[in-house]
Scaffold this motif. Structure first.
Motif, mmCIF file in Angstrom:
data_model
loop_
_atom_site.group_PDB
_atom_site.id
_atom_site.type_symbol
_atom_site.label_atom_id
_atom_site.label_comp_id
_atom_site.label_asym_id
_atom_site.label_seq_id
_atom_site.Cartn_x
_atom_site.Cartn_y
_atom_site.Cartn_z
ATOM 1 N N VAL A 125 0.587 -1.105 -0.721
ATOM 2 C CA VAL A 125 -0.204 -0.004 0.241
ATOM 3 C C VAL A 125 1.157 1.335 0.244
ATOM 4 O O VAL A 125 2.131 1.810 1.266
ATOM 5 C CB VAL A 125 -1.160 0.260 1.148
ATOM 6 N N ARG B 21 -3.207 3.657 -1.937
ATOM 7 C CA ARG B 21 -4.216 4.469 -1.159
ATOM 8 C C ARG B 21 -5.314 5.564 -1.074
ATOM 9 O O ARG B 21 -6.196 5.680 -0.959
ATOM 10 C CB ARG B 21 -3.414 4.225 0.433
ATOM 11 N N GLN C 146 -4.775 5.174 12.356
ATOM 12 C CA GLN C 146 -5.542 5.236 11.055
ATOM 13 C C GLN C 146 -5.748 4.130 10.307
ATOM 14 O O GLN C 146 -6.815 3.725 9.304
ATOM 15 C CB GLN C 146 -4.908 6.466 10.443
ATOM 16 N N PHE D 296 12.587 -3.342 16.979
ATOM 17 C CA PHE D 296 13.445 -3.620 16.781
ATOM 18 C C PHE D 296 14.243 -5.079 16.259
ATOM 19 O O PHE D 296 12.958 -5.723 15.837
ATOM 20 C CB PHE D 296 14.283 -2.840 17.410
HETATM 21 P P1 NAP Z 1 8.730 6.064 6.989
HETATM 22 O O1 NAP Z 1 9.873 6.096 6.150
HETATM 23 O O2 NAP Z 1 8.206 7.450 7.465
HETATM 24 O O3 NAP Z 1 7.544 4.854 5.976
HETATM 25 C C1 NAP Z 1 6.551 4.804 6.409
HETATM 26 C C2 NAP Z 1 5.345 5.099 5.441
HETATM 27 O O4 NAP Z 1 3.919 4.449 5.861
HETATM 28 C C3 NAP Z 1 5.182 6.386 4.689
HETATM 29 O O5 NAP Z 1 5.800 6.173 3.315
HETATM 30 C C4 NAP Z 1 3.892 6.514 3.907
HETATM 31 O O6 NAP Z 1 3.865 5.638 2.986
HETATM 32 C C5 NAP Z 1 2.800 5.466 5.065
HETATM 33 N N1 NAP Z 1 2.143 6.186 5.863
HETATM 34 C C6 NAP Z 1 2.086 7.308 7.105
HETATM 35 N N2 NAP Z 1 1.304 7.325 6.909
HETATM 36 C C7 NAP Z 1 0.470 6.353 6.803
HETATM 37 C C8 NAP Z 1 -1.168 6.559 7.497
HETATM 38 N N3 NAP Z 1 -2.222 7.598 8.063
HETATM 39 N N4 NAP Z 1 -1.690 5.563 6.562
HETATM 40 C C9 NAP Z 1 -1.267 4.930 5.876
HETATM 41 N N5 NAP Z 1 -0.005 5.067 5.623
HETATM 42 C C10 NAP Z 1 0.780 5.759 6.196
HETATM 43 O O7 NAP Z 1 9.392 5.667 8.045
HETATM 44 P P2 NAP Z 1 9.621 4.200 8.437
HETATM 45 O O8 NAP Z 1 10.721 3.993 9.170
HETATM 46 O O9 NAP Z 1 9.336 2.889 7.945
HETATM 47 O O10 NAP Z 1 8.987 3.825 9.987
HETATM 48 C C11 NAP Z 1 7.063 4.145 9.942
HETATM 49 C C12 NAP Z 1 6.629 3.707 11.903
HETATM 50 O O11 NAP Z 1 7.380 2.816 12.252
HETATM 51 C C13 NAP Z 1 8.007 4.900 12.344
HETATM 52 O O12 NAP Z 1 6.608 5.454 13.280
HETATM 53 C C14 NAP Z 1 8.836 4.735 13.252
HETATM 54 O O13 NAP Z 1 8.707 5.374 14.110
HETATM 55 C C15 NAP Z 1 8.338 3.569 13.439
HETATM 56 N N6 NAP Z 1 8.975 2.290 13.595
HETATM 57 C C16 NAP Z 1 9.385 2.098 14.679
HETATM 58 C C17 NAP Z 1 10.465 0.975 15.070
HETATM 59 C C18 NAP Z 1 10.660 -0.141 15.939
HETATM 60 O O14 NAP Z 1 11.425 -0.920 16.377
HETATM 61 N N7 NAP Z 1 9.860 -0.488 16.941
HETATM 62 C C19 NAP Z 1 11.471 0.266 14.138
HETATM 63 C C20 NAP Z 1 10.627 1.629 12.337
HETATM 64 C C21 NAP Z 1 10.359 1.888 12.213
HETATM 65 P P3 NAP Z 1 2.585 6.382 2.032
HETATM 66 O O15 NAP Z 1 1.987 7.462 2.103
HETATM 67 O O16 NAP Z 1 3.125 5.531 0.487
HETATM 68 O O17 NAP Z 1 1.396 4.515 2.045
#
Ligand code: NAP
Length: 446
Positions: free
Chosen positions: A254, A275, A319, A364
């Motif tokens: 998505v 989406r 969301q 992680f």
């Molecule tokens: P990212 O590079 O910003 O990618 C997240 C993607 O999610 C975006 O490209 C966007 O794609 C999609 N998105 C954002 N808001 C959305 C919504 N409301 N509905 C549907 N899709 C949405 O971030 P990331 O590095 O992948 O990290 C994502 C999240 O995971 C962050 O909150 C980060 O802090 C967390 N994280 C957690 C860990 C852990 O170990 N717990 C590790 C890494 C990251 P589209 O707009 O193309 O749909």
């Protein structure tokens, strides 16, 4: 630090690198304790990391026996640096203060500046007296699992350790800098066929996606399983789709633009949902979800891959969680590691229990998982999704891009490396993996 850079570029030996004096200070990206109220009362989107992130000289901390100094050639932006720089959901100085109270060595972290960043590639320049497996001159990447190995709780799955932390988020001296201080058990070999920046971007998101999908601590995906991946061209998603493809699964990616749809097709993902074009409105208003919209998503997935999904790769949070729980098939699993759009989650529990679904949290990766995920990068089986590159001095702009979802894959940051493309030690293997494949995200963004 320039002396280290010259030595690294001229191919100096480990002994020569070890003879260069450690400077008293180094250039780093940090937030300041006296600015934690900078954005008080503002909406999240208006909080500007370019105002809170500073680049300047900070003091070099003392080296503990189980630690190493690494000259950082390149680093990367992760979403946790967005959180630190907008002081949400809380200021990370609380984490540093807690670490500071734990031990004498921990007290080094509780400072007026928090040096951020949870990814890096570089060269080991010094090791503490208790370090056995690494030495000055080693070319490394760094994973962010910071564990106290004297706690019994760290000796099953170290992610379950009582005092597990994320380096550069819950600890100080992170990777967005010319030098970093890490535990020796955060070090991993640098992929020889990749440049410094291509090597620097992987560890955090790659290891997280590996644990969520491949590891027995996560969903342990098996061949043929269908996996719904939110944000499939983002940091986590770009690795998640590769793991599903590598493991013989069927990814349903998505994303939110036609360009991202094209990118995923080029990566080999056939089933992609835009989406934004689909216009899903899972929430009718701030308090009410719309089951008809969940059903529409489910129907779209079945139209693409013929069935409901075995696994949902979930991180947007509020969301999408209601839709994710609905979309998982009977007995399916929702793997969640984050909540970018809000952590107070709502879903219809009837769909969970009546259809025997599971929601499983993940965070992680332990050293074993991070190492195995890194090895797949070294073997050319996982590609680095580098889409853009910034110099350290412009780190605020890079973080702004991620905060506002203006990027694809990962954004790299050049620290000591004076230009891109340096650090490739095995050009022959690189050409076998394929320049075009390694550069896919970069080419696409250009
Ligand atoms: P990212 O590079 O910003 O990618 C997240 C993607 O999610 C975006 O490209 C966007 O794609 C999609 N998105 C954002 N808001 C959305 C919504 N409301 N509905 C549907 N899709 C949405 O971030 P990331 O590095 O992948 O990290 C994502 C999240 O995971 C962050 O909150 C980060 O802090 C967390 N994280 C957690 C860990 C852990 O170990 N717990 C590790 C890494 C990251 P589209 O707009 O193309 O749909």
């Amino acid at each position: 630090m320039q002396e280290f850079l010259s030595a690294i570029q001229s191919g100096a030996s480990g002994e020569e690198i070890a003879a260069i004096p450690i400077p008293e200070s180094y250039r780093a990206a940090f937030v300041s304790r006296d600015e934690v109220e900078l954005f008080h009362g503002m909406a999240s989107d208006d909080k500007d990391p370019r105002k809170s992130l500073h680049v300047g000289e900070v003091s070099v901390p003392e080296l503990a026996p189980d630690e190493a100094y690494v000259a950082v050639m390149a680093s990367a932006i992760n979403f946790n640096t967005v959180w630190t720089s907008i002081f949400e959901p809380l200021s990370t100085f609380g984490f540093l203060d807690r670490l500071g109270r734990e031990s004498e060595w921990g007290s080094r972290h509780a400072l007026a500046e928090h040096v951020v960043g949870s990814d890096a590639s570089g060269v080991v320049v010094r090791v503490g007296t208790a370090v056995r497996n690494w030495k000055p001159g080693d070319r490394v990447t760094i994973h962010c699992n910071y564990v106290d190995d004297q706690s019994p709780s760290a000796h099953d799955d170290s992610m379950r350790a009582d005092n597990q932390r994320i380096w550069g988020y819950e600890t100080n001296f992170g990777g967005l800098a010319d030098l970093t201080l890490v535990k020796a058990n955060q070090l991993m070999p640098k992929p020889a066929h990749l440049s410094w920046e291509e090597s620097a971007i992987n560890a955090l998101c790659n290891s997280t996606s590996y644990r969520m999908l491949v590891s027995r601590n996560g969903a342990a995906m098996s061949q043929g399983q269908r996996v719904l991946i939110w944000g499939a061209s983002g940091g986590l998603g770009a690795y998640a789709v590769q793991y599903v493809l590598n493991g013989g699964g069927v990814p349903i990616g998505v994303v939110s633009s036609p360009e991202k749809v094209d990118l995923l097709h080029e990566l080999g993902v056939e089933a992609v949902i835009d989406r934004r074009a689909a216009g899903y409105r899972f929430w009718k208003d701030d308090h009410t979800q719309d089951e008809a919209e969940w059903r529409r998503l489910g129907k779209d997935i079945r139209a693409l891959v013929g069935d409901d999904v075995d696994i949902v790769f979930e991180h947007p949070g509020r969301q999408t969680m209601g839709a994710s729980v609905f979309a998982a098939k009977r007995g399916g699993i929702v793997m969640t590691c984050a909540a970018t759009s809000g952590y107070m989650i709502e879903y219809d529990n009837r769909h969970l229990w009546m259809k025997l679904k599971t929601i499983k949290g993940s965070h992680f990766a332990n050293y074993r998982e991070a190492w195995d995920a890194n090895q797949l990068v070294c073997d050319g089986k996982v590609l680095p999704p580098l889409s853009a590159l910034y110099p350290l001095d412009e780190v605020g702009d890079a973080v702004y891009q991620v905060h506002h979802n203006l990027h694809e894959g990962k954004i790299g940051v050049l620290c000591l490396a004076p230009e891109e493309g340096l650090g490739v030690d095995d050009p022959e293997f690189r050409s076998r993996v394929g320049e075009d494949r390694i550069n896919l995200f970069r080419r696409h963004k250009a």
